[in-house]
Design a protein around this motif. Structure first.
Motif, PDB file in Angstrom:
ATOM      1  N   ALA A 132      10.537  -1.604  30.903  1.00 36.89           N
ATOM      2  CA  ALA A 132       9.239  -1.951  30.050  1.00 36.89           C
ATOM      3  C   ALA A 132       8.891  -0.827  29.477  1.00 36.89           C
ATOM      4  O   ALA A 132       9.051   0.434  29.797  1.00 36.89           O
ATOM      5  N   PRO A 133       8.173  -1.069  27.968  1.00 39.73           N
ATOM      6  CA  PRO A 133       7.700   0.125  27.586  1.00 39.73           C
ATOM      7  C   PRO A 133       6.548   0.821  28.151  1.00 39.73           C
ATOM      8  O   PRO A 133       6.054  -0.016  29.018  1.00 39.73           O
ATOM      9  N   GLU A 140      -4.035   1.819  30.559  1.00 38.55           N
ATOM     10  CA  GLU A 140      -3.118   0.936  30.693  1.00 38.55           C
ATOM     11  C   GLU A 140      -1.959   1.170  31.571  1.00 38.55           C
ATOM     12  O   GLU A 140      -1.126   0.389  32.252  1.00 38.55           O
ATOM     13  N   LYS A 141      -1.678   2.574  31.730  1.00 35.59           N
ATOM     14  CA  LYS A 141      -0.653   3.310  32.546  1.00 35.59           C
ATOM     15  C   LYS A 141      -1.073   2.902  33.979  1.00 35.59           C
ATOM     16  O   LYS A 141      -0.142   2.197  34.791  1.00 35.59           O
ATOM     17  N   GLY A 148       8.619   3.121  35.391  1.00 32.47           N
ATOM     18  CA  GLY A 148      10.032   3.431  35.530  1.00 32.47           C
ATOM     19  C   GLY A 148      10.663   3.608  33.994  1.00 32.47           C
ATOM     20  O   GLY A 148       9.808   3.908  33.016  1.00 32.47           O
ATOM     21  N   PHE A 149      11.681   3.666  34.040  1.00 34.40           N
ATOM     22  CA  PHE A 149      12.436   3.724  32.659  1.00 34.40           C
ATOM     23  C   PHE A 149      12.340   2.575  31.756  1.00 34.40           C
ATOM     24  O   PHE A 149      12.138   1.391  32.051  1.00 34.40           O
ATOM     25  N   THR A 150      12.500   2.888  30.618  1.00 32.94           N
ATOM     26  CA  THR A 150      12.217   1.870  29.420  1.00 32.94           C
ATOM     27  C   THR A 150      13.552   1.199  29.125  1.00 32.94           C
ATOM     28  O   THR A 150      13.395   0.140  28.575  1.00 32.94           O
ATOM     29  N   SER A 151      14.635   1.719  29.603  1.00 30.98           N
ATOM     30  CA  SER A 151      15.769   1.051  29.341  1.00 30.98           C
ATOM     31  C   SER A 151      16.999   1.636  30.051  1.00 30.98           C
ATOM     32  O   SER A 151      16.756   2.637  30.671  1.00 30.98           O
ATOM     33  N   PRO A 152      18.181   0.983  30.334  1.00 27.29           N
ATOM     34  CA  PRO A 152      19.098   1.636  31.210  1.00 27.29           C
ATOM     35  C   PRO A 152      19.588   2.703  30.384  1.00 27.29           C
ATOM     36  O   PRO A 152      20.217   3.592  31.285  1.00 27.29           O
ATOM     37  N   LEU A 153      19.589   2.730  29.134  1.00 24.63           N
ATOM     38  CA  LEU A 153      20.014   4.022  28.339  1.00 24.63           C
ATOM     39  C   LEU A 153      19.226   5.320  28.649  1.00 24.63           C
ATOM     40  O   LEU A 153      19.786   6.391  29.174  1.00 24.63           O
ATOM     41  N   GLU A 154      18.102   5.186  28.893  1.00 20.03           N
ATOM     42  CA  GLU A 154      16.957   6.355  29.067  1.00 20.03           C
ATOM     43  C   GLU A 154      17.318   6.563  30.525  1.00 20.03           C
ATOM     44  O   GLU A 154      17.358   8.044  30.730  1.00 20.03           O
TER      45      GLU A 154
END
Length: 331
Positions: A132-133, A140-141, A148-154
């Motif tokens: 998730a972004p 908000e955090k 966690g990560f924003t994407s599998p690529l990250e």
């Protein structure tokens, strides 16, 4: 030890560029000639001076990382962090510290005979998420269950100490989101070099070095430390403990650049937590060595007084230290 961080001076990035919490974007500029056959060729001994990019730079970055002299985020491009890592490696190996990867430096690096680039399968945990972004505001955090990560690529980029742009270049057409998919990555999986007798943080050198009992540098990492508003606390301190995957307790009264209306907040753990995946506590109250959600900024930006490292570097370092390990912070 795995406990919430109660130290109230965070060491968030102080620089222009993406706002904290903004998902990292891969550059659209291409890095040329980075096929595995070229990078893995042991005959690749091109001199790597400032300004160079490509296969020889990438091979040098990976071999330095494996030797525990981190070039920061591996990207196939020359930069000041790479130059500093080369100089530190040369000095540790008894070579002239020029910062240029010359024939003697290649000879020392190539004592590690493994392939620099390897093919691996994307593991189920690499794509499990949730992804998730990351919002920019502390409140908000704090509302999220984890950062966690924003994407599998990250996540894969961090796992292999690489920039997302490099993984995209090495794997044209790759989606990075499917378990079992094979991808080409830097071969960075090596165990830590052992317990450190002391660590030395250099503000001017933008680095953290781990030394053995004989005073030899066994590991070197790029770091960001201190700023005009929150200078690095120069002196002789000790490590008092380690927190892995810590929470962070934000107190806006301790931040000169806090936004009006900010309130105290508990920030959940995760690689995109403001202090990353580990906090190494120092005997100087409120100060520590920790990770970051922005690895590309390390060594290039300032902090709120503490010492920031890439998540993979601080994770290795925390395995090398214990309560009582001396920590020397110097200009």
């Amino acid at each position: 030890m795995n406990r919430p961080i109660t130290f109230l001076v965070a060491c968030l990035v102080l620089a222009s560029g993406p706002a904290e919490g903004t998902p990292r974007k891969a550059s659209t500029r291409r890095v040329r000639h980075l096929d595995a056959a070229t990078v893995n060729d042991p005959g690749l001994t091109d001199v790597v001076p400032p300004g160079r990019r490509g296969a020889a730079v990438l091979r040098a970055q990976i071999l330095l990382d494996r030797a525990h002299f981190s070039p920061g985020e591996i990207d196939g491009r020359w930069g000041t962090t790479l130059k500093n890592a080369v100089s530190a490696f040369q000095a540790a190996r008894g070579l002239t510290a020029t910062g240029v990867v010359d024939a003697e430096t290649w000879k020392a690096l190539d004592q590690d005979t493994v392939e620099a680039l390897v093919t691996v399968a994307v593991a189920p945990e690499d794509v499990a998420g949730p992804f998730a972004p990351i919002p920019g505001e502390m409140a908000e955090k704090a509302a999220l269950p984890a950062l966690g990560f924003t994407s599998p690529l990250e996540g894969l980029a961090e796992k292999y100490h690489a920039s997302p742009a490099l993984l995209i270049e090495l794997n044209p057409g790759g989606t990075f989101g499917e378990a079992g998919q094979t991808i080409v990555v830097p071969n960075v999986a090596v165990p830590p070099p052992g317990k450190a007798a002391k660590i030395v943080v250099s503000k001017s050198g933008h680095s953290v070095a781990a030394l053995d009992a004989e005073g030899r540098t066994v590991a070197w990492y790029p770091a960001s430390s201190g700023s005009e508003h929150d200078p690095l606390p120069i002196g002789k301190w000790k490590i008092t403990g380690v927190s892995r995957n810590p929470e962070f307790h934000y107190n806006p009264t301790l931040f000169w650049d806090a936004k009006p209306g900010d309130e105290k907040a508990r920030i959940p753990p995760g690689p995109n937590n403001p202090v990353g995946v580990a906090w190494i506590d120092l005997s100087k109250p409120h100060y520590g060595i920790h990770g970051t959600p922005e690895p590309s900024h390390i060594g290039r930006t300032e902090s709120h007084g503490c010492i920031r490292m890439t998540n993979w570097s601080v994770w290795e370092l925390q395995q090398m230290v214990s309560p009582g390990t001396p920590a020397i912070l110097e200009n």
